[in-house]
Scaffold this motif. Structure first.
Motif, PDB file in Angstrom:
ATOM      1  N   UNK A   1     -12.976   5.443  -6.267  1.00 56.05           N
ATOM      2  CA  UNK A   1     -14.193   6.247  -6.120  1.00 56.05           C
ATOM      3  C   UNK A   1     -15.329   5.672  -6.960  1.00 56.05           C
ATOM      4  N   UNK A   2     -15.027   5.304  -8.205  1.00 53.78           N
ATOM      5  CA  UNK A   2     -16.039   4.746  -9.100  1.00 53.78           C
ATOM      6  C   UNK A   2     -16.642   3.472  -8.540  1.00 53.78           C
ATOM      7  N   UNK A   3     -15.778   2.575  -8.071  1.00 48.89           N
ATOM      8  CA  UNK A   3     -16.235   1.274  -7.578  1.00 48.89           C
ATOM      9  C   UNK A   3     -16.772   1.351  -6.148  1.00 48.89           C
ATOM     10  N   UNK A   4     -16.332   2.362  -5.391  1.00 53.16           N
ATOM     11  CA  UNK A   4     -16.800   2.513  -4.017  1.00 53.16           C
ATOM     12  C   UNK A   4     -16.088   1.600  -3.034  1.00 53.16           C
ATOM     13  N   UNK A   5     -14.802   1.376  -3.252  1.00 44.74           N
ATOM     14  CA  UNK A   5     -14.051   0.560  -2.300  1.00 44.74           C
ATOM     15  C   UNK A   5     -12.898   1.357  -1.722  1.00 44.74           C
ATOM     16  N   UNK A   6     -12.340   0.816  -0.645  1.00 43.26           N
ATOM     17  CA  UNK A   6     -11.219   1.450   0.041  1.00 43.26           C
ATOM     18  C   UNK A   6     -10.028   0.522  -0.036  1.00 43.26           C
ATOM     19  N   UNK A   7      -8.882   1.088  -0.402  1.00 45.17           N
ATOM     20  CA  UNK A   7      -7.663   0.292  -0.540  1.00 45.17           C
ATOM     21  C   UNK A   7      -7.168  -0.225   0.812  1.00 45.17           C
ATOM     22  N   UNK A   8      -7.269   0.595   1.857  1.00 42.24           N
ATOM     23  CA  UNK A   8      -6.863   0.161   3.197  1.00 42.24           C
ATOM     24  C   UNK A   8      -7.742   0.874   4.211  1.00 42.24           C
TER      25      UNK A   8
ATOM     26  N   UNK B   1      -8.026  -3.097  14.071  1.00 45.39           N
ATOM     27  CA  UNK B   1      -7.798  -3.925  12.883  1.00 45.39           C
ATOM     28  C   UNK B   1      -7.546  -3.053  11.653  1.00 45.39           C
ATOM     29  N   UNK B   2      -6.596  -3.473  10.850  1.00 47.79           N
ATOM     30  CA  UNK B   2      -6.326  -2.842   9.562  1.00 47.79           C
ATOM     31  C   UNK B   2      -6.468  -3.922   8.498  1.00 47.79           C
ATOM     32  N   UNK B   3      -7.229  -3.613   7.458  1.00 42.50           N
ATOM     33  CA  UNK B   3      -7.425  -4.532   6.351  1.00 42.50           C
ATOM     34  C   UNK B   3      -6.961  -3.825   5.079  1.00 42.50           C
ATOM     35  N   UNK B   4      -6.090  -4.493   4.326  1.00 41.02           N
ATOM     36  CA  UNK B   4      -5.575  -3.940   3.072  1.00 41.02           C
ATOM     37  C   UNK B   4      -6.132  -4.764   1.925  1.00 41.02           C
ATOM     38  N   UNK B   5      -6.809  -4.084   1.005  1.00 43.92           N
ATOM     39  CA  UNK B   5      -7.386  -4.728  -0.175  1.00 43.92           C
ATOM     40  C   UNK B   5      -6.303  -5.358  -1.040  1.00 43.92           C
ATOM     41  N   UNK B   6      -6.746  -6.137  -1.992  1.00 43.59           N
ATOM     42  CA  UNK B   6      -5.820  -6.721  -2.940  1.00 43.59           C
ATOM     43  C   UNK B   6      -4.917  -5.653  -3.537  1.00 43.59           C
ATOM     44  N   UNK B   7      -3.621  -5.912  -3.474  1.00 48.29           N
ATOM     45  CA  UNK B   7      -2.603  -4.956  -3.886  1.00 48.29           C
ATOM     46  C   UNK B   7      -1.755  -5.589  -4.974  1.00 48.29           C
ATOM     47  N   UNK B   8      -1.551  -4.846  -6.056  1.00 47.69           N
ATOM     48  CA  UNK B   8      -0.711  -5.328  -7.146  1.00 47.69           C
ATOM     49  C   UNK B   8       0.565  -4.503  -7.200  1.00 47.69           C
ATOM     50  N   UNK B   9       1.574  -5.032  -7.869  1.00 53.09           N
ATOM     51  CA  UNK B   9       2.909  -4.442  -7.851  1.00 53.09           C
ATOM     52  C   UNK B   9       3.159  -3.377  -8.896  1.00 53.09           C
TER      53      UNK B   9
ATOM     54  N   UNK C   1       7.043  -5.348  -4.438  1.00 53.40           N
ATOM     55  CA  UNK C   1       6.360  -4.053  -4.535  1.00 53.40           C
ATOM     56  C   UNK C   1       5.021  -4.101  -3.790  1.00 53.40           C
ATOM     57  N   UNK C   2       4.295  -5.208  -3.920  1.00 54.21           N
ATOM     58  CA  UNK C   2       3.034  -5.359  -3.178  1.00 54.21           C
ATOM     59  C   UNK C   2       3.273  -5.196  -1.679  1.00 54.21           C
ATOM     60  N   UNK C   3       4.266  -5.906  -1.161  1.00 52.20           N
ATOM     61  CA  UNK C   3       4.527  -5.834   0.281  1.00 52.20           C
ATOM     62  C   UNK C   3       4.999  -4.448   0.704  1.00 52.20           C
ATOM     63  N   UNK C   4       5.738  -3.751  -0.149  1.00 56.26           N
ATOM     64  CA  UNK C   4       6.160  -2.385   0.174  1.00 56.26           C
ATOM     65  C   UNK C   4       4.935  -1.462   0.248  1.00 56.26           C
ATOM     66  N   UNK C   5       4.019  -1.604  -0.695  1.00 55.34           N
ATOM     67  CA  UNK C   5       2.798  -0.797  -0.668  1.00 55.34           C
ATOM     68  C   UNK C   5       1.946  -1.133   0.546  1.00 55.34           C
ATOM     69  N   UNK C   6       1.819  -2.409   0.834  1.00 55.02           N
ATOM     70  CA  UNK C   6       1.047  -2.836   2.006  1.00 55.02           C
ATOM     71  C   UNK C   6       1.653  -2.243   3.274  1.00 55.02           C
ATOM     72  N   UNK C   7       2.964  -2.285   3.394  1.00 51.72           N
ATOM     73  CA  UNK C   7       3.637  -1.703   4.568  1.00 51.72           C
ATOM     74  C   UNK C   7       3.330  -0.218   4.680  1.00 51.72           C
ATOM     75  N   UNK C   8       3.354   0.497   3.550  1.00 52.92           N
ATOM     76  CA  UNK C   8       3.035   1.928   3.562  1.00 52.92           C
ATOM     77  C   UNK C   8       1.605   2.175   4.021  1.00 52.92           C
ATOM     78  N   UNK C   9       0.658   1.389   3.510  1.00 54.85           N
ATOM     79  CA  UNK C   9      -0.753   1.563   3.870  1.00 54.85           C
ATOM     80  C   UNK C   9      -0.973   1.294   5.362  1.00 54.85           C
ATOM     81  N   UNK C  10      -0.362   0.218   5.853  1.00 53.60           N
ATOM     82  CA  UNK C  10      -0.513  -0.120   7.269  1.00 53.60           C
ATOM     83  C   UNK C  10       0.094   0.973   8.136  1.00 53.60           C
ATOM     84  N   UNK C  11       1.254   1.476   7.764  1.00 57.49           N
ATOM     85  CA  UNK C  11       1.897   2.548   8.536  1.00 57.49           C
ATOM     86  C   UNK C  11       1.038   3.805   8.535  1.00 57.49           C
TER      87      UNK C  11
END
Length: 134
Positions: A19-26, A32-40, A57-67
């Motif tokens: 919210x502070x930075x004004x970006x969206x994680x996914x 098209x789905x775009x997932x921002x930089x994800x850390x573990x 962990x990054x790929x698990x989070x990315x999978x969750x966001x895409x789903x």
């Protein structure tokens, strides 16, 4: 999932920083789905020591966001992986293979000087096109 007037679908913010930075994680726009930089980072805030575990962990989070936005990992067409030491490349590549070998997306892995938190060894971005997976 928020659906603002611009037609974009976003996952709910996962931290106050978004919210502070004004970006969206996914974000989903059309097919098209775009997932921002994800850390573990784990749910409890801990971070695994091994770069490969962080990448898993990054790929698990990315999978969750895409789903959450209606896609599947099979729809992933591009992945960018950033490591803080090129010595982590083999571990992170192995994680990429476990998560996405079946989809055969394009992939980039580069070494960078640092990430925001010194515990973080890898950050991963992904892009998917809905319905493109087999």
């Amino acid at each position: 999932m928020a659906e603002p007037r611009d037609g974009r679908q976003r996952i709910a913010p996962l931290s106050p920083f978004e919210e502070e930075a004004g970006f969206t994680r996914a974000l989903r726009v059309g097919d098209r789905i775009v997932v921002s930089g994800t850390v573990g980072v784990e749910a409890d805030g801990s971070v695994a020591e091994a770069a490969g575990d962080q990448a898993d962990r990054c790929f698990a989070l990315i999978a969750d966001h895409i789903a959450e936005l209606g896609g599947r990992m099979a729809d992933v067409v591009r992945v960018r992986m950033f490591v803080t030491d090129i010595a982590y490349a083999d571990e992170v590549t192995a994680s990429f293979s476990r998560a996405l070998r079946h989809a055969r997306p394009t992939g980039t892995l580069v070494a960078i000087a640092a990430l925001y938190d010194p515990r973080w060894k890898v950050e991963i971005e992904a892009e998917a096109v809905l319905g493109s997976g087999q």
